[in-house]
Design an enzyme around this catalytic site. Structure first.
Site, short mmCIF file in Angstrom:
data_model
loop_
_atom_site.label_atom_id
_atom_site.label_comp_id
_atom_site.label_asym_id
_atom_site.label_seq_id
_atom_site.Cartn_x
_atom_site.Cartn_y
_atom_site.Cartn_z
N HIS A 1 3.49 -21.83 -94.07
CA HIS A 1 3.03 -20.40 -94.25
C HIS A 1 1.98 -19.99 -95.09
O HIS A 1 2.06 -20.54 -96.24
CB HIS A 1 4.07 -19.61 -94.75
CG HIS A 1 3.79 -18.00 -94.93
ND1 HIS A 1 3.66 -17.29 -93.80
CD2 HIS A 1 3.54 -17.34 -96.02
CE1 HIS A 1 3.34 -15.94 -94.48
NE2 HIS A 1 3.41 -16.16 -95.70
N ALA B 1 -9.35 -36.26 -69.64
CA ALA B 1 -9.66 -37.13 -70.35
C ALA B 1 -8.38 -37.85 -71.20
O ALA B 1 -8.27 -39.00 -70.99
CB ALA B 1 -10.67 -37.08 -71.38
N GLY C 1 -18.45 -20.74 -59.32
CA GLY C 1 -17.14 -21.33 -59.65
C GLY C 1 -16.66 -21.03 -61.26
O GLY C 1 -17.11 -21.27 -62.03
N ASP D 1 -9.83 -40.32 -63.41
CA ASP D 1 -10.09 -39.21 -62.36
C ASP D 1 -10.16 -39.49 -60.91
O ASP D 1 -10.22 -39.03 -60.14
CB ASP D 1 -11.74 -38.65 -62.79
CG ASP D 1 -11.53 -37.59 -63.81
OD1 ASP D 1 -10.62 -37.21 -64.56
OD2 ASP D 1 -12.64 -37.17 -64.24
P1 FAD Z 1 -15.18 -41.12 -66.41
O1 FAD Z 1 -15.19 -40.64 -67.85
O2 FAD Z 1 -15.92 -40.43 -65.29
O3 FAD Z 1 -16.05 -42.79 -66.50
C1 FAD Z 1 -16.20 -43.23 -65.40
C2 FAD Z 1 -17.14 -44.26 -65.73
O4 FAD Z 1 -17.22 -45.46 -64.54
C3 FAD Z 1 -18.56 -43.87 -65.69
O5 FAD Z 1 -19.25 -44.18 -67.14
C4 FAD Z 1 -19.58 -44.40 -64.67
O6 FAD Z 1 -20.84 -44.94 -64.81
C5 FAD Z 1 -18.64 -45.83 -64.31
N1 FAD Z 1 -18.57 -46.43 -62.92
C6 FAD Z 1 -18.33 -45.59 -61.85
N2 FAD Z 1 -18.53 -46.66 -60.82
C7 FAD Z 1 -18.83 -47.79 -61.40
C8 FAD Z 1 -19.04 -49.12 -60.79
N3 FAD Z 1 -18.76 -49.35 -59.50
N4 FAD Z 1 -19.40 -50.02 -61.71
C9 FAD Z 1 -19.70 -49.74 -62.97
N5 FAD Z 1 -19.41 -48.46 -63.57
C10 FAD Z 1 -19.17 -47.53 -62.83
N6 FAD Z 1 -11.48 -33.42 -70.08
C11 FAD Z 1 -10.75 -33.11 -71.10
O7 FAD Z 1 -9.33 -33.64 -71.13
N7 FAD Z 1 -11.12 -32.19 -72.21
C12 FAD Z 1 -12.37 -31.62 -72.06
O8 FAD Z 1 -12.62 -30.78 -73.14
C13 FAD Z 1 -13.31 -31.95 -70.89
N8 FAD Z 1 -14.50 -31.49 -70.89
C14 FAD Z 1 -15.32 -31.61 -69.89
C15 FAD Z 1 -16.45 -31.10 -69.96
C16 FAD Z 1 -17.24 -31.47 -68.80
C17 FAD Z 1 -18.55 -30.79 -68.40
C18 FAD Z 1 -17.07 -32.29 -67.64
C19 FAD Z 1 -17.58 -32.75 -66.62
C20 FAD Z 1 -15.67 -32.76 -67.80
C21 FAD Z 1 -14.84 -32.75 -68.82
N9 FAD Z 1 -13.67 -33.18 -68.87
C22 FAD Z 1 -12.80 -33.07 -70.07
C23 FAD Z 1 -13.13 -34.30 -67.93
C24 FAD Z 1 -13.18 -35.64 -68.36
O9 FAD Z 1 -14.60 -35.81 -68.65
C25 FAD Z 1 -12.72 -36.63 -67.38
O10 FAD Z 1 -11.15 -36.23 -66.86
C26 FAD Z 1 -12.77 -38.19 -68.09
O11 FAD Z 1 -14.00 -38.37 -68.39
C27 FAD Z 1 -12.19 -39.01 -67.07
O12 FAD Z 1 -12.23 -40.30 -67.47
P2 FAD Z 1 -12.37 -41.65 -66.24
O13 FAD Z 1 -12.44 -42.70 -67.41
O14 FAD Z 1 -11.37 -41.34 -65.37
O15 FAD Z 1 -13.85 -41.41 -65.94
P1 NAI Z 2 -12.56 -26.68 -61.38
O1 NAI Z 2 -11.83 -27.14 -60.32
O2 NAI Z 2 -11.89 -26.23 -62.78
O3 NAI Z 2 -12.96 -24.91 -60.85
C1 NAI Z 2 -13.79 -25.11 -59.84
C2 NAI Z 2 -13.84 -23.43 -59.58
O4 NAI Z 2 -14.94 -23.35 -58.21
C3 NAI Z 2 -12.43 -22.96 -58.80
O5 NAI Z 2 -12.22 -21.82 -59.44
C4 NAI Z 2 -12.79 -22.80 -57.50
O6 NAI Z 2 -11.86 -21.94 -56.70
C5 NAI Z 2 -14.32 -22.52 -57.43
N1 NAI Z 2 -15.06 -22.96 -56.14
C6 NAI Z 2 -14.98 -23.92 -55.44
N2 NAI Z 2 -15.78 -23.62 -54.32
C7 NAI Z 2 -16.55 -22.54 -54.55
C8 NAI Z 2 -17.51 -22.07 -53.65
N3 NAI Z 2 -17.93 -22.50 -52.59
N4 NAI Z 2 -17.94 -20.93 -54.34
C9 NAI Z 2 -17.35 -20.22 -55.29
N5 NAI Z 2 -16.53 -20.74 -55.97
C10 NAI Z 2 -15.89 -22.08 -55.66
O7 NAI Z 2 -13.63 -27.23 -61.54
P2 NAI Z 2 -14.86 -27.43 -62.67
O8 NAI Z 2 -14.83 -26.27 -63.48
O9 NAI Z 2 -16.10 -27.92 -61.86
O10 NAI Z 2 -14.36 -28.63 -63.49
C11 NAI Z 2 -14.04 -29.83 -62.95
C12 NAI Z 2 -12.99 -30.46 -63.55
O11 NAI Z 2 -13.30 -31.24 -64.91
C13 NAI Z 2 -11.85 -29.53 -64.28
O12 NAI Z 2 -11.04 -29.40 -63.18
C14 NAI Z 2 -11.19 -30.50 -65.28
O13 NAI Z 2 -10.25 -31.14 -64.51
C15 NAI Z 2 -12.47 -31.14 -65.92
N6 NAI Z 2 -12.65 -30.38 -67.02
C16 NAI Z 2 -11.78 -30.29 -68.12
C17 NAI Z 2 -12.27 -29.43 -69.06
C18 NAI Z 2 -11.25 -29.17 -70.20
O14 NAI Z 2 -10.12 -30.10 -70.33
N7 NAI Z 2 -11.49 -28.46 -71.18
C19 NAI Z 2 -13.49 -28.88 -69.32
C20 NAI Z 2 -14.36 -29.08 -68.25
C21 NAI Z 2 -14.03 -29.80 -67.11
#
Ligand code: FAD
Ligand code: NAI
Length: 484
Positions: free
Chosen positions: A462, A338, A198, A330
């Site tokens: 600047h 976020a 991915g 999400d």
């Molecule tokens: P979440 O942050 O997923 O929080 C949901 C919470 O609900 C969790 O703590 C979970 O334990 C809790 N929960 C779930 N079900 C229950 C239940 N039934 N009872 C009690 N608690 C429950 N986004 C950005 O904008 N910028 C970034 O740089 C970025 N980097 C990322 C990097 C990675 C590696 C990943 C995986 C994601 C990244 N994201 C980034 C995406 C971002 O983390 C998510 O979009 C964001 O956290 C979503 O917020 P949320 O509050 O919807 O859910």
């Molecule tokens: P993504 O949706 O960004 O990318 C997943 C990639 O995997 C796509 O390019 C897709 O075509 C590919 N893919 C799907 N199935 C596949 C398969 N079977 N074989 C090969 N490739 C395949 O998802 P990702 O990177 O997992 O991140 C999830 C989400 O988390 C992002 O969409 C974003 O919303 C959030 N996120 C945001 C960040 C930020 O804002 N900087 C940083 C990290 C995550």
């Protein structure tokens, strides 16, 4: 007797905890249910973002960038450094310390705003007399607490349960040899060869981290292109930069079998010409998107169902089909970001309070924290063409910006897209070391319906990277760039 709250939020990620804080600020009696346990088994607030998402990934991106610059880019400044070594354990504990500081910060906010943290898994168990009954159970708790669910009543419920990594059928993730994003943030030694499935945001960000730390990184992407949501010009520049850095990305790859054994992981895949290929690597990261968390929420007990992809359907105000039940972040439609989750949390709290907030989803920025960073807001050229909208485009490179040269970040450009007739800014696309901060000015401009000329007429400091945005805006206006 069950306690009654005005608002119960389920989930304390950026959507949930911000909703809880805003609702408390507006005078409501608020509780937030959160079950997250960190690697030490401690309960923690902050959700995916603070614990295993935005914050730890940016900590590792920051550290690995320092390492790469120190090893490879000091020479041009006339600086040499011998004996540069990596202490990965220390780098990982720095990341953990940042996470802990941030999650403790949310605990502080809860105490300050008198928000009750209900520890455990929350689920609806019914609705009666205008209130929803929610059961909270912490199965991991010691002793009697594990078996004794707590019951609370809520007039309003905000579902903010977030998302989890999507896994591939037949590819079991153990977060040792085969990792999802969570495991990829804690690999204890730099793999010699790292495979990634991915080439999305996570694959590119975490692939960059481990490449900078010394791994040979190969990314297998199913689609014929990568970063499909980005503007084509941005994709082209990103491809050029990433491949130059040594990230190997194979597009159009079909994954066959994945076998993890004592000597690493073997991935059988088919390339875009149909030829069978094998990728042997020491660790594999699976980053193929995320799926919403709705398991075990008891939605059926209040008559709420999810769509075919598992998301909770909501309107533009994050109202579900059940009155007084809201869903943000999400777990609902829109980008999984976020800041989008946070803004929805604020909006819902204010709607509950009878205010009239509004989110312009066209003004939610994207940032990919690679090097250079990639950021954009609004429409891409392809979208405008598909919509049949007449537009003008202005682009300016960082390679002739004094500040960019001074800080050794001459890569990339800003592209401004504006309506051909009204000059309204429709989209801004940035590839630059400073893209995450520069895009904020573009978001503000678009929120205020600024024209490209407005940006061009505003005084910019600047020397600064922001001058490139101004120049691109001027170029879109009538090609009156002052410095080219
Ligand atoms: P979440 O942050 O997923 O929080 C949901 C919470 O609900 C969790 O703590 C979970 O334990 C809790 N929960 C779930 N079900 C229950 C239940 N039934 N009872 C009690 N608690 C429950 N986004 C950005 O904008 N910028 C970034 O740089 C970025 N980097 C990322 C990097 C990675 C590696 C990943 C995986 C994601 C990244 N994201 C980034 C995406 C971002 O983390 C998510 O979009 C964001 O956290 C979503 O917020 P949320 O509050 O919807 O859910
Ligand atoms: P993504 O949706 O960004 O990318 C997943 C990639 O995997 C796509 O390019 C897709 O075509 C590919 N893919 C799907 N199935 C596949 C398969 N079977 N074989 C090969 N490739 C395949 O998802 P990702 O990177 O997992 O991140 C999830 C989400 O988390 C992002 O969409 C974003 O919303 C959030 N996120 C945001 C960040 C930020 O804002 N900087 C940083 C990290 C995550």
């Amino acid at each position: 007797m069950a306690q009654t709250y005005d608002v119960v939020v389920i989930g304390a990620g950026p959507g949930g905890y911000i909703a809880a804080v805003r609702a408390a600020q507006l005078g409501f009696k608020v509780a937030c249910v959160e079950k997250w346990r960190n690697a030490k088994g401690e309960l923690a607030l902050g959700g995916t973002c603070l614990n295993v998402g935005c914050i730890p990934s940016k900590a590792l991106l920051g550290s690995s960038e320092v390492f790469e610059k120190t090893r490879h880019h000091l020479g041009e400044h006339g600086i040499s450094a011998d004996g540069v070594k990596l202490d990965l354990a220390k780098m990982l504990s720095r990341k953990d310390a940042i996470v802990s500081k941030m999650t403790k910060g949310v605990e502080f906010l809860f105490r300050k705003n008198k928000i009750t943290w209900l520890k455990g898994h929350g689920r609806f168990v019914g609705a009666e007399d205008g209130a929803f009954r929610i059961e909270v159970l912490d199965e991991a708790a010691e002793g009697a607490a594990a078996k004794a669910p707590q019951l609370v009543d809520a007039v309003n419920v905000i579902i903010a349960t977030g998302s989890k990594a999507r896994h591939l059928p037949g590819v079991p993730v153990d977060n040792q040899l085969v990792c999802d994003s969570e495991g990829a943030l804690s690999i204890s030694e730099v793999p010699r060869r790292l495979g990634v499935i991915g080439a999305g945001v996570i694959g590119l960000e975490l692939g960059s981290v481990w490449r900078r730390l010394g791994a040979e990184v190969t990314i297998l992407e199913a689609m014929p292109t990568f970063l499909a949501a980005a503007d084509a010009g941005v994709r082209k520049e990103a491809w050029k930069q990433f491949t130059r850095q040594g990230l190997k990305v194979h597009l159009g790859a079909q994954i066959g079998s994945v076998q993890a054994g004592k000597r690493g992981v073997k991935v059988d895949w088919t390339d875009d010409r149909g030829a069978a290929q094998v990728l042997e690597c020491d660790r594999l990261v699976v980053s193929v998107g995320r799926v919403p968390n709705t398991d075990g929420l008891g939605l059926e007990s209040i008559g709420l169902s999810v769509d075919e992809r598992g998301f909770i359907p909501v309107d533009e105000g994050c109202r579900t089909a059940v009155p007084n039940v809201w869903a943000v972040g999400d777990v609902v439609r829109g980008p999984m970001l976020a800041h989008k989750a946070e803004d929805e949390g604020v909006m819902v709290a204010e709607l509950i309070a009878g205010q009239k907030p509004h989110i312009d989803y066209n003004c939610i920025p994207w940032v990919i924290y690679t090097s250079p960073e990639i950021a954009w807001v609004g429409r891409t050229e392809e979208q405008l063409q598909a919509e049949g909208r007449a537009y003008k485009s202005g682009q300016f490179p960082f390679s002739i910006n004094g500040r960019a040269l001074g800080v050794a970040a001459p890569e990339g450009f800003v592209k401004v897209l504006a309506d051909a007739a009204t000059d309204e800014v429709l989209g801004v696309h940035v590839v630059s070391a400073a893209a995450s901060d520069l895009v904020a000015e573009a978001v503000l401009a678009m929120e205020f319906k600024a024209s490209a000329e407005d940006i061009g007429r505003v005084c910019h400091p600047h020397p600064s990277m922001s001058e490139v945005l101004r120049e691109a805006a001027l170029a879109a206006t009538d090609k009156r760039s002052l410095n080219m």
